[in-house]
Structures are given as structure tokens and as C-alpha cells.
Design an enzyme around this catalytic site. Structure first.
Site, short mmCIF file in Angstrom:
data_model
loop_
_atom_site.label_atom_id
_atom_site.label_comp_id
_atom_site.label_asym_id
_atom_site.label_seq_id
_atom_site.Cartn_x
_atom_site.Cartn_y
_atom_site.Cartn_z
N TYR A 84 -14.02 -4.19 -8.23
CA TYR A 84 -13.13 -3.03 -8.10
C TYR A 84 -12.65 -2.50 -9.46
O TYR A 84 -12.68 -1.30 -9.74
CB TYR A 84 -11.94 -3.45 -7.24
CG TYR A 84 -10.94 -2.37 -6.94
CD1 TYR A 84 -11.20 -1.41 -5.98
CD2 TYR A 84 -9.72 -2.33 -7.61
CE1 TYR A 84 -10.26 -0.42 -5.71
CE2 TYR A 84 -8.78 -1.36 -7.33
CZ TYR A 84 -9.05 -0.40 -6.38
OH TYR A 84 -8.12 0.57 -6.11
N GLU B 46 -4.56 -4.96 3.62
CA GLU B 46 -3.16 -4.76 3.23
C GLU B 46 -2.83 -5.48 1.92
O GLU B 46 -3.35 -6.54 1.64
CB GLU B 46 -2.21 -5.21 4.35
CG GLU B 46 -2.29 -6.68 4.72
CD GLU B 46 -3.43 -7.03 5.67
OE1 GLU B 46 -4.33 -6.20 5.86
OE2 GLU B 46 -3.42 -8.15 6.20
N ALA C 235 0.28 -6.98 -0.81
CA ALA C 235 1.35 -7.96 -0.58
C ALA C 235 2.62 -7.36 0.05
O ALA C 235 3.17 -7.98 0.98
CB ALA C 235 1.67 -8.68 -1.88
N THR D 294 3.46 -12.79 -10.41
CA THR D 294 4.32 -11.60 -10.47
C THR D 294 3.50 -10.32 -10.40
O THR D 294 2.32 -10.29 -10.76
CB THR D 294 5.13 -11.55 -11.78
OG1 THR D 294 4.21 -11.50 -12.88
CG2 THR D 294 6.07 -12.73 -11.90
N1 GKE Z 1 -2.51 -9.12 0.19
C1 GKE Z 1 -1.72 -10.20 0.25
N2 GKE Z 1 -1.37 -10.70 1.47
N3 GKE Z 1 -1.30 -10.77 -0.90
C2 GKE Z 1 -0.48 -11.84 -0.82
C3 GKE Z 1 -0.06 -12.37 0.41
C4 GKE Z 1 -0.53 -11.79 1.60
O1 GKE Z 1 -0.21 -12.20 2.72
N4 GKE Z 1 0.76 -13.43 0.13
C5 GKE Z 1 0.84 -13.52 -1.19
N5 GKE Z 1 0.07 -12.57 -1.78
C6 GKE Z 1 -0.15 -12.46 -3.23
C7 GKE Z 1 -1.64 -12.35 -3.62
O2 GKE Z 1 -2.25 -13.63 -3.61
C8 GKE Z 1 -1.50 -11.79 -5.03
O3 GKE Z 1 -1.30 -12.84 -5.96
C9 GKE Z 1 -0.23 -10.91 -4.94
O4 GKE Z 1 0.41 -11.27 -3.71
C10 GKE Z 1 -0.53 -9.44 -4.92
O5 GKE Z 1 -1.56 -9.21 -4.00
P1 GKE Z 1 -2.03 -7.73 -3.56
O6 GKE Z 1 -0.83 -6.88 -3.35
O7 GKE Z 1 -2.95 -7.91 -2.40
O8 GKE Z 1 -2.93 -7.19 -4.75
P2 GKE Z 1 -2.88 -7.19 -6.37
O9 GKE Z 1 -1.57 -6.70 -6.87
O10 GKE Z 1 -3.34 -8.51 -6.89
O11 GKE Z 1 -4.06 -6.20 -6.66
C11 GKE Z 1 -3.98 -4.85 -6.25
O12 GKE Z 1 -3.62 -4.14 -7.39
C12 GKE Z 1 -3.53 -2.75 -7.22
C13 GKE Z 1 -3.18 -2.16 -8.57
O13 GKE Z 1 -2.06 -2.78 -9.12
C14 GKE Z 1 -5.40 -4.44 -5.81
O14 GKE Z 1 -5.76 -5.18 -4.66
C15 GKE Z 1 -5.47 -3.00 -5.58
O15 GKE Z 1 -4.87 -2.70 -4.34
C16 GKE Z 1 -4.78 -2.14 -6.62
O16 GKE Z 1 -5.70 -1.83 -7.62
#
Ligand code: GKE
Length: 336
Positions: A151, A193, A195, A223
Site C-alpha cells: 500500500y 476497518e 483502529a 501509537t
Molecule cells: N484495524 C485494527 N483493528 N487495528 C487494531 C485493532 C483492531 O481491532 N486493535 C488494535 N489495533 C492496532 C493495529 O494493530 C495497529 O497497530 C494500530 O491499531 C492502528 O491500526 P489501523 O488503524 O488499522 O492502521 P494503521 O494506522 O497502522 O495504518 C493505516 O494508516 C493510514 C494512514 O495513517 C493504514 O491501514 C491506512 O488505512 C492508512 O494509510
């Protein structure tokens, strides 16, 4: 803000695209809206826009058909999701390069004046995101290149494609690096979805079912910063109207751990403290990430306004009412 223009929004059936169309319509623009999703899966669908459902912009002929007599183009389309999706679907994510490339070619052929590309904080070098609390990522931290696999590489490559179309063909480009945008009309189940929505959903289900624990991916100490959708749209439109053509962070610098975010959601739900079952084998992404907003303040004289606890409250209440409507059925926000 932009008024009385004819604007194409690609990815209009998605989360950010839908909110953008709403705001542009309120400003008396005429909107052509397209999305690969069929009508029933659009997150928001406005009768006063010209809507093109099930239209795949990876096909150049679709791009050529729709980029006609348009003032501006917003490319909000890509195959995306939270960590659970992007870590397991890298080839799918990379194919979004076709959307941006074909759209730019069609824009060049039609002489489109200005083009917006929705990039991501996933474009940043991973080695700068290995500690729990990091300095916010500055735009220059994308290089040397070592973005999120799949991505993030697509986003970084497509940013450069935009830059070269500007240099070689005089299409004005504007590029936002979004930092984890959340809010109403976002995906909250089905696997894509992010976090904030996933954790609101888990707390809502725990409350409804009188459960005393939730699953959390990772150790909860990682974080992020999260940006509420209204700030995202405001920043996007300000950037679009500016004369700044390099990538800019559109994010919040309110850096919190996942555990701190769960504390906020528990307060909003008024549930008693939940036990957290940390799942260390689930997708975790980078260890720490936040946005440095010096550049956005300088070039747009603007920064985000909505605090995480306030944005989460709005999101939680919206999700609660959606979940009450749909019960345990998957929501319509689940289709790619
Ligand atoms: N999705 C998810 N679901 N994440 C979880 C959960 C859960 O139930 N529980 C804890 N987390 C943790 C994930 O393991 C990760 O460390 C953190 O929350 C954030 O996950 P996220 O919101 O899915 O995605 P990221 O911030 O790592 O990455 C996203 O970044 C965006 C840009 O800042 C990407 O997936 C894109 O959606 C986007 O580019």
C-alpha cells in the site's frame, strides 16, 4: 472555497470521497461522482450529483469517458483498509497505481487544470517509526524511500507520478498525506476497518452483550494520531486551493497509544473498564506514528481543530445507531 465548478470525484462512494462530495455540493459545485462499488455499497449517495456506479477506473477507457468537460479532478480512489487489510492484500493495494496513472493520462489528454491525489502516512520511511513515541513525521521523512509494503509503495510511487505529470504536462497537482482518518460513514466491520472504528465496535458489542473484555491487536502501546473527517475535508479543500504542489501532511499531532484511545472510548460509552486481551500475532504495522504539522501551518495557515475525544464521541454515537439498525449483520460499509 471552490464554487460553481464542474468537479469529478473518483472514489465518491468511499468514506472520504462521500464526505468530500457532500461539502462540494454545499458550495454549489456540479459533481460527477464515480466509484467501483455498486450503488448499494456507496457510503453516501447524493441525488444532486451525477453518479456513476460500478465504474472501475483501472480501465483507461472509463477514465477517458468520464474526464470530459471537467474543471477539477479529485482522485480519492484506492483499494484500502486498516492494518488487517493492507498487510494481507499487498498485490491488491498496489493495483491502485492503475487508477492514478490512467486518470492522469486522461486528464492530460483533456487538458485538466488541477488534480488532487489522496496519499497516505504509509508513504513514510518505516525506520522513522520504530519507537512508541516519535517526533511527528515531516514531509521530508518519506525519503530515502522505505514505505509500508504494498500500500505505501503504491502511494509513494503515485505521488511521484503526479509530480512528473505536473513537470512534463503542466497539470497542477495537490497531494495530501492523510493520517488515519476516522468518523461517521467509515467502515467499522468486515476486515477493512481501522483502529478507531474497530475499537468503538468492540466496546459497543461488549456493552450490549455484558462482556467484560475486548481483543486488542498488538500490546496496545503502539501509537498513532487520528484525524476526524471534518478536519480532513477542510484541510483537503484548503490544500487544493493553495499554490503548494508538494505532498503535505493532513493529520493530527495528538499522538496517543492504542490503550489511551481505548480509555477514551470506554469513557464515552460509560462502560466499566474492560479487560484487554492483547493479540500479539495480529497485524500491527509501525510502532509509532504521528503527523508533524509545521508545513501545513506554514503553507495553509491551518491545522486540525477537532480533538480525538470529541471526534470519537461523534463516531461512537453514529456507530451505535448503525449497529442498532443492522444488528449483527455486516454493515453496507464493508464492500471494497
Ligand atoms: N484495524 C485494527 N483493528 N487495528 C487494531 C485493532 C483492531 O481491532 N486493535 C488494535 N489495533 C492496532 C493495529 O494493530 C495497529 O497497530 C494500530 O491499531 C492502528 O491500526 P489501523 O488503524 O488499522 O492502521 P494503521 O494506522 O497502522 O495504518 C493505516 O494508516 C493510514 C494512514 O495513517 C493504514 O491501514 C491506512 O488505512 C492508512 O494509510
Amino acid at each position: 472555497m471552490i464554487k460553481n465548478k464542474k468537479i469529478l470525484v473518483v472514489g465518491a462512494g468511499g468514506f472520504i470521497g462521500g464526505h468530500l462530495v457532500k461539502r462540494l455540493l454545499e458550495n454549489d459545485n456540479s459533481i460527477i461522482a464515480s466509484d467501483i462499488k455498486p450503488k448499494e455499497y456507496w457510503f453516501q449517495d447524493f441525488d444532486n450529483a451525477e453518479n456513476h456506479y460500478s465504474m472501475d477506473m483501472k480501465e483507461i477507457n472509463n477514465c477517458r469517458k468520464i474526464v470530459k468537460n471537467i474543471d477539477y479532478v479529485f482522485n480519492m480512489a484506492c483499494n484500502m483498509g486498516g492494518m488487517g487489510f493492507i498487510e494481507n492484500n499487498k498485490a491488491e493495494c498496489m493495483q491502485s497505481v492503475l487508477i492514478n496513472t490512467n486518470l492522469l493520462i486522461a486528464c492530460k489528454e483533456e487538458g485538466i487544470k488541477r488534480y488532487f491525489f489522496s496519499s497516505s502516512a504509509c508513504a513514510y520511511n518505516k525506520s522513522k517509526q520504530q519507537e512508541v513515541f516519535i517526533e511527528g513525521l515531516k514531509e521530508s521523512d518519506a525519503y530515502p524511500a522505505d514505505p509500508e509494503d504494498g500500500y505505501g509503495w503504491e502511494k509513494l510511487f503515485s505521488e511521484r507520478m503526479c509530480r512528473h505529470f505536473m513537470e512534463d504536462y503542466n497539470i497542477e497537482v495537490r497531494i495530501a498525506r492523510y493520517h488515519n482518518i476516522y468518523g461517521p460513514f467509515g467502515t467499522y466491520d468486515g476486515g477493512r476497518e481501522k483502529a478507531p472504528a474497530a475499537l468503538c465496535r468492540k466496546v459497543i458489542y461488549a456493552k450490549e452483550n455484558n462482556e467484560n473484555k475486548i481483543d486488542v491487536w498488538g500490546d496496545g502501546k503502539q501509537t498513532r494520531s487520528f484525524l476526524f473527517i471534518d478536519d480532513c475535508i477542510e484541510g483537503t479543500l484548503r490544500l487544493f486551493e493553495s499554490d503548494f504542489s508538494e505532498p503535505v501532511n493532513i493529520g493530527s499531532d495528538e499522538q496517543v497509544s492504542i490503550n489511551q484511545m481505548i480509555d477514551l472510548i470506554e469513557d464515552i460509552s460509560k462502560i466499566k473498564k474492560l479487560k484487554r486481551d492483547y493479540q500479539l500475532d495480529k497485524p500491527k504495522g509501525v510502532r509509532g506514528r504521528s503527523s508533524n504539522n509545521d508545513l501545513v501551518k506554514k503553507v495553509l495557515n491551518w491545522s486540525f481543530k477537532i480533538k480525538l475525544k470529541d471526534g470519537l464521541k461523534i463516531t461512537y454515537e453514529w456507530m451505535n445507531s448503525e449497529i442498532n439498525k443492522h444488528g449483527s449483520n455486516l454493515s453496507r460499509f464493508t464492500k471494497s
